[in-house]
Design a protein around this motif. Sequence first.
Motif, PDB file in Angstrom:
ATOM      1  N   MET A 123       0.784  -1.175   0.020  1.00  0.00           N
ATOM      2  CA  MET A 123      -0.071  -0.020   0.125  1.00  0.00           C
ATOM      3  C   MET A 123       0.800   1.415  -0.087  1.00  0.00           C
ATOM      4  O   MET A 123       0.643   2.247  -0.673  1.00  0.00           O
ATOM      5  CB  MET A 123      -1.097   0.052   1.109  1.00  0.00           C
ATOM      6  N   ASN A 124       1.856   1.101   0.745  1.00  0.00           N
ATOM      7  CA  ASN A 124       2.774   2.494   0.833  1.00  0.00           C
ATOM      8  C   ASN A 124       3.535   2.512  -0.821  1.00  0.00           C
ATOM      9  O   ASN A 124       3.692   3.587  -1.212  1.00  0.00           O
ATOM     10  CB  ASN A 124       3.937   2.127   1.589  1.00  0.00           C
ATOM     11  N   ALA A 125       4.004   1.367  -1.282  1.00  0.00           N
ATOM     12  CA  ALA A 125       4.632   1.607  -2.645  1.00  0.00           C
ATOM     13  C   ALA A 125       3.425   2.207  -3.680  1.00  0.00           C
ATOM     14  O   ALA A 125       3.817   3.098  -4.344  1.00  0.00           O
ATOM     15  CB  ALA A 125       4.794   0.214  -3.060  1.00  0.00           C
ATOM     16  N   THR A 126       2.387   1.573  -3.637  1.00  0.00           N
ATOM     17  CA  THR A 126       1.443   2.025  -4.662  1.00  0.00           C
ATOM     18  C   THR A 126       0.634   3.487  -4.515  1.00  0.00           C
ATOM     19  O   THR A 126       0.822   4.304  -5.355  1.00  0.00           O
ATOM     20  CB  THR A 126       0.242   0.949  -5.034  1.00  0.00           C
ATOM     21  N   ASN A 127       0.465   3.480  -3.186  1.00  0.00           N
ATOM     22  CA  ASN A 127      -0.397   4.879  -2.869  1.00  0.00           C
ATOM     23  C   ASN A 127       0.378   5.907  -2.709  1.00  0.00           C
ATOM     24  O   ASN A 127      -0.043   6.960  -3.238  1.00  0.00           O
ATOM     25  CB  ASN A 127      -1.353   4.412  -1.690  1.00  0.00           C
ATOM     26  N   LEU A 128       1.544   5.748  -2.052  1.00  0.00           N
ATOM     27  CA  LEU A 128       2.312   6.801  -1.685  1.00  0.00           C
ATOM     28  C   LEU A 128       3.864   7.063  -2.782  1.00  0.00           C
ATOM     29  O   LEU A 128       3.959   8.294  -3.229  1.00  0.00           O
ATOM     30  CB  LEU A 128       2.952   6.749  -0.267  1.00  0.00           C
ATOM     31  N   ALA A 129       4.309   5.891  -2.869  1.00  0.00           N
ATOM     32  CA  ALA A 129       5.571   6.058  -3.840  1.00  0.00           C
ATOM     33  C   ALA A 129       5.193   6.188  -5.002  1.00  0.00           C
ATOM     34  O   ALA A 129       5.813   7.087  -5.682  1.00  0.00           O
ATOM     35  CB  ALA A 129       6.498   4.843  -3.672  1.00  0.00           C
ATOM     36  N   GLY A 130       4.136   5.830  -5.626  1.00  0.00           N
ATOM     37  CA  GLY A 130       3.531   5.857  -7.019  1.00  0.00           C
ATOM     38  C   GLY A 130       3.223   7.344  -7.278  1.00  0.00           C
ATOM     39  O   GLY A 130       3.461   8.007  -7.931  1.00  0.00           O
ATOM     40  N   PHE A 131       2.370   7.894  -6.241  1.00  0.00           N
ATOM     41  CA  PHE A 131       2.096   9.207  -6.072  1.00  0.00           C
ATOM     42  C   PHE A 131       3.546  10.239  -6.213  1.00  0.00           C
ATOM     43  O   PHE A 131       3.373  11.172  -7.184  1.00  0.00           O
ATOM     44  CB  PHE A 131       1.081   9.684  -4.982  1.00  0.00           C
ATOM     45  N   PHE A 132       4.440   9.968  -5.331  1.00  0.00           N
ATOM     46  CA  PHE A 132       5.543  10.564  -5.155  1.00  0.00           C
ATOM     47  C   PHE A 132       6.283  10.643  -6.566  1.00  0.00           C
ATOM     48  O   PHE A 132       6.654  11.946  -6.948  1.00  0.00           O
ATOM     49  CB  PHE A 132       6.566  10.254  -4.188  1.00  0.00           C
ATOM     50  N   HIS A 133       6.737   9.642  -7.075  1.00  0.00           N
ATOM     51  CA  HIS A 133       7.728   9.468  -8.211  1.00  0.00           C
ATOM     52  C   HIS A 133       7.082  10.195  -9.402  1.00  0.00           C
ATOM     53  O   HIS A 133       7.596  10.948 -10.225  1.00  0.00           O
ATOM     54  CB  HIS A 133       7.997   8.079  -8.639  1.00  0.00           C
ATOM     55  N   LEU A 134       5.688  10.175  -9.699  1.00  0.00           N
ATOM     56  CA  LEU A 134       4.944  10.530 -10.966  1.00  0.00           C
ATOM     57  C   LEU A 134       4.693  12.111 -10.697  1.00  0.00           C
ATOM     58  O   LEU A 134       4.969  12.955 -11.706  1.00  0.00           O
ATOM     59  CB  LEU A 134       3.894   9.720 -11.239  1.00  0.00           C
ATOM     60  N   THR A 135       4.065  12.460  -9.583  1.00  0.00           N
ATOM     61  CA  THR A 135       3.722  13.867  -9.386  1.00  0.00           C
ATOM     62  C   THR A 135       4.849  14.753  -9.368  1.00  0.00           C
ATOM     63  O   THR A 135       5.033  15.932  -9.884  1.00  0.00           O
ATOM     64  CB  THR A 135       3.046  13.824  -8.257  1.00  0.00           C
ATOM     65  N   GLN A 136       6.080  14.241  -8.914  1.00  0.00           N
ATOM     66  CA  GLN A 136       7.107  14.940  -8.681  1.00  0.00           C
ATOM     67  C   GLN A 136       7.567  15.036 -10.009  1.00  0.00           C
ATOM     68  O   GLN A 136       7.982  16.590 -10.485  1.00  0.00           O
ATOM     69  CB  GLN A 136       8.249  14.547  -7.848  1.00  0.00           C
ATOM     70  N   ARG A 137       7.861  14.563 -11.104  1.00  0.00           N
ATOM     71  CA  ARG A 137       8.211  14.529 -12.197  1.00  0.00           C
ATOM     72  C   ARG A 137       7.129  15.302 -13.188  1.00  0.00           C
ATOM     73  O   ARG A 137       7.581  16.428 -14.035  1.00  0.00           O
ATOM     74  CB  ARG A 137       8.534  13.380 -13.108  1.00  0.00           C
ATOM     75  N   ALA A 138       5.932  14.989 -13.008  1.00  0.00           N
ATOM     76  CA  ALA A 138       4.915  15.721 -13.671  1.00  0.00           C
ATOM     77  C   ALA A 138       4.793  17.280 -13.385  1.00  0.00           C
ATOM     78  O   ALA A 138       4.840  18.004 -14.190  1.00  0.00           O
ATOM     79  CB  ALA A 138       3.629  15.079 -13.765  1.00  0.00           C
ATOM     80  N   ALA A 139       4.971  17.561 -11.990  1.00  0.00           N
ATOM     81  CA  ALA A 139       4.690  18.861 -11.640  1.00  0.00           C
ATOM     82  C   ALA A 139       6.123  19.799 -11.945  1.00  0.00           C
ATOM     83  O   ALA A 139       5.745  20.775 -12.491  1.00  0.00           O
ATOM     84  CB  ALA A 139       4.737  18.730 -10.185  1.00  0.00           C
ATOM     85  N   ALA A 140       7.107  19.169 -12.127  1.00  0.00           N
ATOM     86  CA  ALA A 140       8.322  19.734 -12.717  1.00  0.00           C
ATOM     87  C   ALA A 140       8.152  20.474 -14.296  1.00  0.00           C
ATOM     88  O   ALA A 140       8.376  21.628 -14.346  1.00  0.00           O
ATOM     89  CB  ALA A 140       9.572  19.023 -12.553  1.00  0.00           C
ATOM     90  N   VAL A 141       7.353  19.663 -14.859  1.00  0.00           N
ATOM     91  CA  VAL A 141       7.106  20.041 -16.057  1.00  0.00           C
ATOM     92  C   VAL A 141       6.042  21.051 -16.168  1.00  0.00           C
ATOM     93  O   VAL A 141       6.079  22.194 -16.871  1.00  0.00           O
ATOM     94  CB  VAL A 141       6.609  18.842 -17.123  1.00  0.00           C
ATOM     95  N   MET A 142       4.980  20.983 -15.504  1.00  0.00           N
ATOM     96  CA  MET A 142       3.860  21.948 -15.495  1.00  0.00           C
ATOM     97  C   MET A 142       4.333  23.336 -14.733  1.00  0.00           C
ATOM     98  O   MET A 142       3.887  24.240 -15.167  1.00  0.00           O
ATOM     99  CB  MET A 142       2.693  21.405 -14.466  1.00  0.00           C
TER     100      MET A 142
END
Length: 239
Positions: free
Chosen positions: A100-119
Motif C-alpha cells: 500500500m505504501n509503494a502504490t499509494n504513496l511512492a507511486g504518487f511521489f515519483h510521478l507527481t514530482q516529475r509531472a509537476a516539474a514540467v507543469m
Amino acid sequence: MSTPSKVAIVTGASQGIGAGLVAAYRAAGYRVVATSRSITDSGDADVVAVPGDIADPATAARVVEAALERFGRIDTLVNNAGVFVAKPFTEYSVEEFELMNATNLAGFFHLTQRAAAVMLEAGSGHIATITTALVEQPDEAVPSGLASLTKGGLQAATKSLAIEFAARGVRVNAVAPGYIKTSIHPENTHATLAGMHPLDRMGEVSDVVSAVMYLEAADFITGEVLHVDGGQTVGRTAA
C-alpha cells in the motif's frame, strides 16, 4: 495556427475509474498518456499506453518521457492508481503495508514530482488525486487503518502542494469517493455497500469521473478535496 491539444496523464487507466477518465479526457479533446500494469494499446493515436508498476520510479520516468516525446507537454495528472486492503490494523502483514505504501504513496511521489516539474516550468497545470471517503468517515465495518495512513497522507499533500504551487499556475485537488461500482466490489456486496451511503446507493464510475472533470475546468479551485460519497462524510441517516 491551431492551439495544440492539452495532454493528461492517467494512472490505473486500464479499467474502472481510470478507463472512464481516459474516455472523458479524450471526449474533452485531450490527448492522453494512460498507464497501468496491464494497459494495452487502444488503437487511438492520441492515447499512448505505458505499461508498468506505478510504484517503480522507472515507470514514472517512462510515462513523463512518453508524454513529452509524443505530445510535447503535460497539462494534467490524475493519480488514480491505488491499492486498498481492508482488515483489522493488528492483522496487516508487512507485505501489505509495503504494497500500500509503494502504490499509494511512492507511486504518487515519483510521478507527481516529475509531472509537476514540467507543469511548473510551463506555468500551468492541474494535478488531481483519487483518495477515499474513509479517510474522514471511518467505518467500523470496513477497517481501513492503512488506507487512512496512505490516502490520508495524499489528502494532506494535496493541500500542501496546492499552496506551494499556487503562485506558479499549477492547481492541486483531490476526489474522495465512497463505494463505487467497480470490479473490486463483488455484486453480492452491492446492496450492503449501497446502504452505507445516506443517498442509499453505490456510486458509479461516472460520478467520480464527473467530479474530476469538474475540477479540471474549475480554474478558481485548488486545494479542494471533493467528496463523491453519497453523503458519507456529512453523517448518517436513521436506520
